[in-house]
Design a protein around this motif. Structure first.
Motif, mmCIF file in Angstrom:
data_model
loop_
_atom_site.group_PDB
_atom_site.id
_atom_site.type_symbol
_atom_site.label_atom_id
_atom_site.label_comp_id
_atom_site.label_asym_id
_atom_site.label_seq_id
_atom_site.Cartn_x
_atom_site.Cartn_y
_atom_site.Cartn_z
ATOM 1 N N GLU A 50 18.011 -22.179 1.699
ATOM 2 C CA GLU A 50 17.088 -23.223 2.140
ATOM 3 C C GLU A 50 17.766 -24.291 2.980
ATOM 4 O OE1 GLU A 50 19.110 -24.466 -1.539
ATOM 5 O OE2 GLU A 50 18.071 -22.636 -0.878
ATOM 6 N N TRP A 51 19.088 -24.365 2.907
ATOM 7 C CA TRP A 51 19.817 -25.409 3.636
ATOM 8 C C TRP A 51 20.356 -24.898 4.968
ATOM 9 C CZ3 TRP A 51 25.115 -27.185 4.498
ATOM 10 C CH2 TRP A 51 25.202 -28.547 4.754
ATOM 11 N N GLY A 52 20.658 -23.619 5.026
ATOM 12 C CA GLY A 52 21.224 -23.048 6.238
ATOM 13 C C GLY A 52 21.793 -21.668 5.977
ATOM 14 N N PHE A 53 23.108 -21.595 5.831
ATOM 15 C CA PHE A 53 23.792 -20.324 5.640
ATOM 16 C C PHE A 53 24.794 -20.441 4.498
ATOM 17 C CE2 PHE A 53 22.668 -20.693 10.109
ATOM 18 C CZ PHE A 53 22.011 -19.476 10.357
ATOM 19 N N VAL A 54 24.988 -19.329 3.802
ATOM 20 C CA VAL A 54 26.017 -19.222 2.778
ATOM 21 C C VAL A 54 26.957 -18.099 3.185
ATOM 22 C CG1 VAL A 54 26.544 -18.773 0.357
ATOM 23 C CG2 VAL A 54 24.460 -20.026 0.977
ATOM 24 N N LEU A 55 28.247 -18.408 3.209
ATOM 25 C CA LEU A 55 29.261 -17.423 3.537
ATOM 26 C C LEU A 55 30.122 -17.174 2.309
ATOM 27 C CD1 LEU A 55 30.408 -18.745 7.026
ATOM 28 C CD2 LEU A 55 28.864 -16.854 6.557
ATOM 29 N N GLU A 56 30.273 -15.921 1.961
ATOM 30 C CA GLU A 56 31.170 -15.545 0.880
ATOM 31 C C GLU A 56 32.462 -15.018 1.490
ATOM 32 O OE1 GLU A 56 29.395 -12.986 -1.988
ATOM 33 O OE2 GLU A 56 27.474 -14.069 -1.969
ATOM 34 N N LEU A 57 33.592 -15.550 1.019
ATOM 35 C CA LEU A 57 34.885 -15.206 1.579
ATOM 36 C C LEU A 57 35.572 -14.134 0.752
ATOM 37 C CD1 LEU A 57 36.176 -18.772 2.534
ATOM 38 C CD2 LEU A 57 34.526 -17.292 3.720
ATOM 39 N N LEU A 58 36.485 -13.424 1.389
ATOM 40 C CA LEU A 58 37.187 -12.338 0.723
ATOM 41 C C LEU A 58 37.920 -12.830 -0.518
ATOM 42 C CD1 LEU A 58 37.963 -9.324 0.898
ATOM 43 C CD2 LEU A 58 39.949 -10.015 2.261
#
Length: 307
Positions: free
Chosen positions: A88-96
């Motif tokens: 809902e805020w933008g983007f979520v990135l999951e890192l290695l």
């Protein structure tokens, strides 16, 4: 870093990513750069056509750019983003490494991978005596014996350009039809055409041996046409579709790097397969400016809605 939030995540710390991050930070945006530490031009000894820094080492240039970005408050994460999704805020990135980063906007500056022709020995000399760009490396091999591995139509164009730099150019014609008009151009320029299959490349830098169906032919530099594959897995995860041309695949963009995925911009080789350092840097700045403008409009809209 787990759960960190920012205005913009920049994926990639090459010329495009660092320039975009710096432009955004100078507009007082919070910026996180995520980079896995494998720049495309790391194998090259020098970067050319860089105004004011001609011939600088690629890693030296990036180190200086990183210091400049950090001076404006850009944060760097030595990791690789493996998953991207919207919230809902933008983007979520999951890192290695297990951390997550949330951002309102994304700038893809992940570059590309050069897939060389399937010839044993090429990778060993890549970026030194095995070359792909006359404007990146041509001056350094001027006047030398230059071979061109003719595997794609673009190889014929390379032969013409490298002929400007040397009178000794040989095209190893492999699975490639040479149009009559091009053959006539080669003839008047003295460019030799040798048909056959290149079985391997050996020797040492500056003194290569090309195995053409068992015959060893010596050249000092060998020009190849890689297939350029954009590092765009995250773009695809967010619903984007890649475009292709005869030499590779890339993220299609509109003005200033905007992509078809709302909130995502792209700059550098991930979208422009032929961009050199200066061009990638300029594209990063333009994308950063447009992202900031997009955020300004969103911030104003929120204020008006809350009034």
């Amino acid at each position: 870093m787990s759960g960190s939030t920012c205005d913009v995540v920049v994926l990639g710390a090459g010329a495009a990513g660092l320039s975009g991050a710096t432009a955004l930070a100078r507009s007082r945006r919070s910026v996180v750069v995520v980079d896995g530490g494998d720049p495309r031009n790391a194998v090259s000894g020098h970067a050319h056509n860089v105004l004011g820094r001609e011939g600088i080492g690629p890693l030296d240039l990036l180190a200086q750019g990183r210091r400049e970005a950090q001076g404006y408050g850009v944060r760097f994460v030595e990791d690789r983003a493996v998953l991207a999704r919207r919230d809902e805020w933008g983007f979520v990135l999951e890192l290695l490494g297990g951390a997550t980063v949330r951002a309102r906007r994304l700038l893809l500056a992940t570059g590309l991978t050069d897939e060389l022709p399937d010839v044993p020995g090429l990778r060993r000399f890549w970026g030194r005596s095995v070359l792909h760009c006359a404007y990146c490396h041509g001056w350094e091999v001027r006047g030398q014996r230059i071979g061109v591995l003719g595997t794609r139509p673009a190889s014929l164009h390379q032969a013409l350009v490298f002929r400007q730099l040397s009178e000794d150019v040989t095209v190893f014609v492999q699975d490639l039809e040479v149009p009559a008009g091009t053959a006539e151009q080669f003839d008047v320029l003295g460019v030799r055409l040798l048909p056959g299959t290149v079985r391997g490349v050996s020797g040492e830098d500056g003194n290569l041996r090309v195995d053409l169906d068992g015959t060893q032919i010596g050249v000092q530099a060998l020009v190849v046409t890689p297939y350029h594959r954009a590092r765009a897995e995250l773009f695809a995860q967010l619903g984007g579709e890649l475009a292709t041309n005869p030499v590779g695949e890339f993220v299609p963009t509109q003005q200033a790097g905007a992509t078809e995925v709302p909130g995502v911009w792209a700059a550098g080789n991930v979208t422009d397969l032929g961009a050199m350092v200066q061009g990638s840097s300029a594209a990063g700045v333009l994308a950063g400016m447009r992202i900031n403008h997009d955020l300004v409009l969103e911030d104003v809209a929120k204020l008006l809605a809350a009034r």
